[in-house]
Design an enzyme around this catalytic site. Sequence first.
Site, short mmCIF file in Angstrom:
data_model
loop_
_atom_site.label_atom_id
_atom_site.label_comp_id
_atom_site.label_asym_id
_atom_site.label_seq_id
_atom_site.Cartn_x
_atom_site.Cartn_y
_atom_site.Cartn_z
N GLN A 11 1.10 -1.18 0.07
CA GLN A 11 -0.06 0.05 0.17
C GLN A 11 0.50 1.47 0.34
OE1 GLN A 11 -3.16 -0.08 -0.44
NE2 GLN A 11 -3.50 -1.82 0.29
N CYS A 20 -21.45 -6.94 7.77
CA CYS A 20 -22.46 -7.35 6.47
C CYS A 20 -21.93 -7.16 5.35
CB CYS A 20 -23.14 -6.11 7.29
SG CYS A 20 -24.52 -6.24 8.78
#
Lengths: 141, 409
Positions: free
Chosen positions: B183, B330
């Site tokens: 990254q 979720c």
Amino acid sequence: MLYSAQVLDHFEHPRNMGNLPDASGVGMVGAPASGDVLKIQLKIVVDPDGTERIVEVKAKVFGCGSAIAATSLLTELIKGKTLAEAAQVKNRAIAVALALPPLKRHCSVLAEEALKAAIADYRQRSGTTGAAPAGTAPPTQ
Amino acid sequence: MALKLPIYMDHHATTPVAPEVFEAMRPYFTERFGNAASRNHSFGWAAESAVEAARAQIAGLIGCKPVELVFTSGATESDNLAIKGVAKAYREKGTHIITSQIEHHAVLDSCKRLEKEGFQVTYLPVSRDGLVDPADVAKALTAKTILVSIMLANNEIGTIQPLAEIGRLCKERGVLFHSDAVQGVGKIPVNVDALGLDLMSLTAHKLYGPKGVGALYVRMGKPRVKLVAQMDGGGHEKGRRSGTLNIPGIVGFGKACELAGQLMTSEAARLTALRERLWAGIRARLDHVHLNGHPTLRLPGNLNVSFEYVEGESLLMSLKDVAVSSGSACTSASLEPSYVLKALGIGEALAHTSIRFGLGRGNTEEEVDYVCDRLAEQVTRLRAMSPLYEMAQAGVDLNTAQWSLRETG
Ligand SMILES: Cc1ncc(COP(=O)(O)O)c(C=O)c1O
Ligand code: FES
């Protein structure tokens, strides 16, 4: 995740969201730490013949898009129904109607649990049992 | 200029291939398709010289020698090769590895596999800001430690680790030091000597190169790092990684590194300003928002915010024409919230409400302003539906409230 048109419709235009100041029964299930909390409020009126009817329903949801859609659909399905009829609404039917993927089925389970909790709360508050009074016919579907 | 939708703000997941990179790659699919291992004809020579040019471009960006780079299929493979390759090569010397709790799964799961094979692994905690404390590394080092692996910058919260300090500790103790630098490379200055690294994982697709190609830097002098190859085959890359080289990919990787080096200073400044504009714009429009990760020691393009009382996936879904990601359970197949956010100790409730913004080369101020407006509108809409928001407004303490805990799944 790709959502069905049904989920998107309910998610973008959720039905019956809000509060009922004069609710006869309130059910709240879930927890912030598990990522979903659902609250269902029912206003129940007893007809002269003793039938208990859901005349108004409002919900609040903290949860994924499918949880919001499932709750929205559930409120639509139970509004105006008798309590006996509403108790027959199962999460499976909601999951099918919304074409929920397997990973999201539990979101509809939560909606059913919130409804059950709201009905149980009403029973407790009103001191009723929900058992059919003697001599009345069982509810028809 | 009219805003083009949808807006991509997920540059930690992947980046588009830069047009210059694509152009550089193009001939290597068709005319110059040779195998770099074909030593007897011009097709092979052309491929080999392209690989060596790319090796030099990548080496130039990270300050190593070209021969110290082993090409792989990406950072997942590089992490596996570094950790398992070192573990197997140094097993006689010791069986202890130190890493952190917020590493990428390619590192964590490689370590877990080694634990099953008899290695001991220390997973260091991080501070509330996401920093590994070098003092914790010092404390964890034992006579049996062979490797320390700490990422350069985290993919969710962008926190940049104090690698130079950890590198010095490792050197003092004669322990090898690896970093998953995926990254950070091309975004912030990286020099393997300055950071004291012996091994470093890279991947092309996070710096505007193609997917499916990466590299592992393996130090050759002082110390000369030994590695056990993880695949058997033709002995490519000096026996460290068998398999015909992905020439177009490698050419693109090289070009992407060269470009990243040229653009780094200006892009870092531009993205930091955009990031600050985004964060200021969010705070100006909404309350109950929390920054996850370090306020300053973070990647220029990274912003990770918890929008309290709004579940992350529902917010992603509301932001239809904006591509971002969330640490909410979720959104994950495991239905567990992000382990990185959990490791910060912010609590699961806040982890579920997190959104990661990954700004990159294509993003503009107009896009940032648009995203701020959409966020304000949608967070407000979802909060109006949130039972938690109304409880908090009514003064209920959500941490001490009674919840009906259920089993998920
Ligand atoms: C920190 C980190 N390490 C490793 C990887 C895996 O890289 P690759 O997709 O090249 O295997 C990623 C990206 O997904 C990452 O962010
Ligand atoms: S509420 Fe978490 S997946 Fe639906």
